[in-house]
Design a protein around this motif. Structure first.
Motif, short mmCIF file in Angstrom:
data_model
loop_
_atom_site.label_atom_id
_atom_site.label_comp_id
_atom_site.label_asym_id
_atom_site.label_seq_id
_atom_site.Cartn_x
_atom_site.Cartn_y
_atom_site.Cartn_z
N GLN A 188 0.86 -1.17 0.00
CA GLN A 188 0.00 0.00 0.00
C GLN A 188 0.90 1.23 0.00
O GLN A 188 2.03 1.18 0.49
N VAL A 189 0.37 2.32 -0.53
CA VAL A 189 1.09 3.58 -0.52
C VAL A 189 0.32 4.56 0.35
O VAL A 189 -0.90 4.68 0.23
N VAL A 190 1.03 5.25 1.23
CA VAL A 190 0.43 6.29 2.07
C VAL A 190 1.17 7.60 1.79
O VAL A 190 2.40 7.64 1.82
N HIS A 213 10.61 11.25 1.12
CA HIS A 213 9.87 12.51 0.94
C HIS A 213 10.36 13.21 -0.31
O HIS A 213 11.51 13.08 -0.72
N THR A 214 9.48 13.93 -0.92
CA THR A 214 9.79 14.71 -2.10
C THR A 214 9.04 16.02 -2.00
O THR A 214 7.81 16.03 -1.85
N GLY A 215 9.76 17.14 -2.02
CA GLY A 215 9.11 18.43 -1.85
C GLY A 215 8.44 18.52 -0.49
O GLY A 215 9.05 18.27 0.54
N ASP A 216 7.16 18.85 -0.47
CA ASP A 216 6.40 18.97 0.77
C ASP A 216 5.63 17.70 1.11
O ASP A 216 4.80 17.71 2.00
N GLU A 217 5.93 16.62 0.42
CA GLU A 217 5.13 15.41 0.53
C GLU A 217 6.00 14.26 1.05
O GLU A 217 7.16 14.12 0.66
N ALA A 218 5.43 13.45 1.94
CA ALA A 218 6.09 12.23 2.39
C ALA A 218 5.33 11.02 1.85
O ALA A 218 4.09 11.04 1.80
N VAL A 219 6.07 9.98 1.46
CA VAL A 219 5.45 8.80 0.85
C VAL A 219 5.99 7.56 1.55
O VAL A 219 7.21 7.39 1.68
#
Length: 585
Positions: free
Chosen positions: A326-328, A398-404
């Protein structure tokens, strides 16, 4: 120290005979006496120990107690070794003058109690313990492995009778001293974390004192120099959601400077361990980052699968074969407040909604990616688990303002009944919503999106886009902490033109893949049956006639479709979802 701590120390053999409401009194010294009038030797705050040799009859008790109370004595402890049980007249006299009274078991020497009290209240002893803490800090900084927070918490327990715990910003219990015989209840942990985050956001100087039920706690921030937690950080909002805290069951409001300095040293020692664990996560984060970059750049599924196989021993220790995934996706954003305090951005003209720069990054805003990364690593841990190990198994990029986060799931059988597996959006935030809302205060937001499970590297790109779209659905809702899952990406949403093709493909695969797999294994023709059933508007007789089946056979097949997908073909919404999935496949 307080009387309550004395009573809770079993080795002292104290039994309370009166003064239940006075147990928060402070003990500053100890004196043993059998003088009829010891007041000239008292300065106030003492625990007086007596063998009752001064008592010749019941009439002697009240004058003796009156003198002690007038001298400001904290409590009286009477030994039972010589004269047996404490007489009732002494109990009555202490009640009259509101002086707490203890009975000392005959097996315990006054010297034992005296040594214990002196050790706790001695500023010199606090200095000795500070030196011990400093030695531990040097060992943990220079050595390959440290004892962890538990070691220093045990020092606080054994040397100062302080029950203490280390908590995450989301209220998860990380460590506790062995003196704390039972762990803090979950609701106390979340309350303490929320109160701490709220206090930090307002800029109040610690320690922060909080009362939960009958207990008072003092909260100390654990600040370090790693990953945005340096004391020179530009804004408290860059650190508030990632710092641990030390909770001590005591009211530090009247502590001397020596003890406050000692606790500051303890937090620095715990910060060293926190930074060590952050460093240990570096490899996992880098591998997760590599997988994310491959997925985002459209690399071939075989290349992504090869990278996952290489990374599996680190990202997924002990799981063996490649699992389902799953991706969050998480994002932390801050409103812009016009005319706010120094170091806070100004409010935008759109009622607090912020203009976005390239790649969706808010213009001039705080860097949210590292904060979201640390926060996502924490909230993906089972809230009922304690200690550092569970969080050390979470890998987030994380990339930019987003964490994955790439979340591994146990592989499910192809015969599964269609019930939901994996992480559910609401369940992820249930245990952490209260403290994190306090940390976000009135100007921050945390939004999460959760994809459906995918069975191979080929589906990761679609899952990533699905999770991102679910996060946008969550961002459209009110509230400081919001999440949305793939279940909420309904048909009418998917028809919107801005929805990426990968999300459409993920939606189609989630509905139809279980049926295709079942048809492949059993030649059951569930997909053709579903198409015919929808074309016949759900009419059993017309569909059975078209397929040249008995109605009971058709009912069996439709029941199997519903079981495998968790949908209900008597509901219009589910019929529409299947119709769209078949048209987009």
């Amino acid at each position: 120290m307080r009387l309550r701590a004395l009573l809770d120390t079993d080795a002292l053999g104290l039994r309370l005979l009166g003064g239940q409401d006075e147990l928060d009194r402070t003990v500053r010294g100890v004196m043993t006496t059998d003088l009829r009038d010891p007041s000239r030797y008292l300065s106030g705050g003492e625990l007086v120990l007596t063998g009752l040799a001064w008592r010749r009859g019941p009439a002697d008790s009240e004058p003796f107690v009156r003198l002690l109370a007038g001298a400001g004595v904290t409590a009286l402890a009477a030994g039972e070794a010589e004269l047996g049980p404490v007489p009732d007249d002494l109990v009555a006299a202490c009640a009259q003058h509101r002086l707490p009274l203890f009975a000392v078991n005959e097996s315990v020497a006054f010297a034992t109690i005296t040594e214990h009290v002196v050790r706790q209240v001695s500023g010199e002893r606090a200095g000795d313990l500070a030196a011990v803490v400093d030695r531990h800090r040097r060992m943990m900084t220079s050595g390959p492995a440290g004892g962890g927070p538990d070691v220093v918490l045990d020092l606080l327990g054994s040397d100062l009778d302080l029950r203490a715990w280390v908590l995450s910003p989301a209220g998860r219990l990380i460590a506790g001293s062995r003196l704390a015989e039972t762990e803090l209840p979950a609701h106390v942990c979340t309350t303490l974390a929320g109160e701490h985050l709220a206090a930090v956001r307002t800029g109040r100087r610690g320690p922060h004192r909080v009362t939960v039920g009958p207990a008072t706690y003092s909260l100390f921030p654990v600040r370090g120099g790693g990953r945005g937690t340096a004391a020179g950080a530009r804004d408290v909002r860059e650190t508030v959601l990632s710092e641990w805290l030390l909770a001590v069951e005591a009211d530090a409001g009247d502590w001397p400077e020596e003890r406050l300095d000692l606790l500051e040293g303890v937090t620095q020692l715990i910060a060293v361990e926190r930074e060590r664990r952050d460093a240990a996560r570096t490899v996992r984060r880098r591998l997760a980052q590599e997988v994310l970059e491959l997925v985002q750049t459209g690399a071939a599924p075989a290349e992504i699968a090869a990278r996952l196989r290489v990374a599996a021993p680190v990202l997924l220790p002990g799981l063996g074969a490649a699992p389902h995934w799953q991706v969050v996706v998480a994002r932390v954003e801050w409103d812009e407040v016009k005319g706010g305090p120094a170091g806070f951005p100004a409010e935008s003209a759109a009622g607090g909604r912020r203009a976005e720069g390239p790649a969706g990054a808010p213009a001039g805003a705080l860097a949210g990616g590292p904060v979201a990364q640390a926060l996502l690593e924490e909230i993906l841990v089972d809230p009922l688990s304690s200690g550092p190990e569970p969080s050390d198994r979470i890998a987030v990029a994380h990339t930019g303002d987003e964490a994955v986060a790439l979340v591994p799931l146990p592989a499910v059988s192809s015969e599964h009944d269609g019930s939901e597996t994996g992480l559910l959006a609401d369940a992820i935030l249930a245990a952490v919503r209260e403290p994190l809302s306090a940390g976000l205060d009135g100007d921050g937001r945390l939004t999460l999106g959760v994809s459906a499970a995918v069975h191979s590297a080929e589906g990761l790109r679609g899952a990533l886009e699905e999770a991102r779209h679910a996060r946008r659905v969550a961002a459209a809702r009110p509230g400081r902490v919001c999440a949305a899952g793939h279940q909420e990406l309904a048909s009418h949403v998917l028809l919107l033109p801005f929805v990426p093709d990968d999300v459409r493909r993920a939606f189609t695969a989630r509905l139809l893949d279980p049926l295709r797999e079942y048809d492949r294994r059993h030649r059951a023709e569930l997909i053709p049956t579903l198409e015919a059933f929808l074309d016949c508007d759900g009419s059993w007789t017309r569909c059975a006639a078209r397929l040249h089946l008995h109605v009971n056979t058709l009912r069996y097949r439709v029941g199997r479709i519903e079981q495998l997908t968790g949908r209900d073909l008597s509901r219009l919404e589910d019929k529409l979802d299947f119709f769209l999935a078949l048209r987009m496949s």
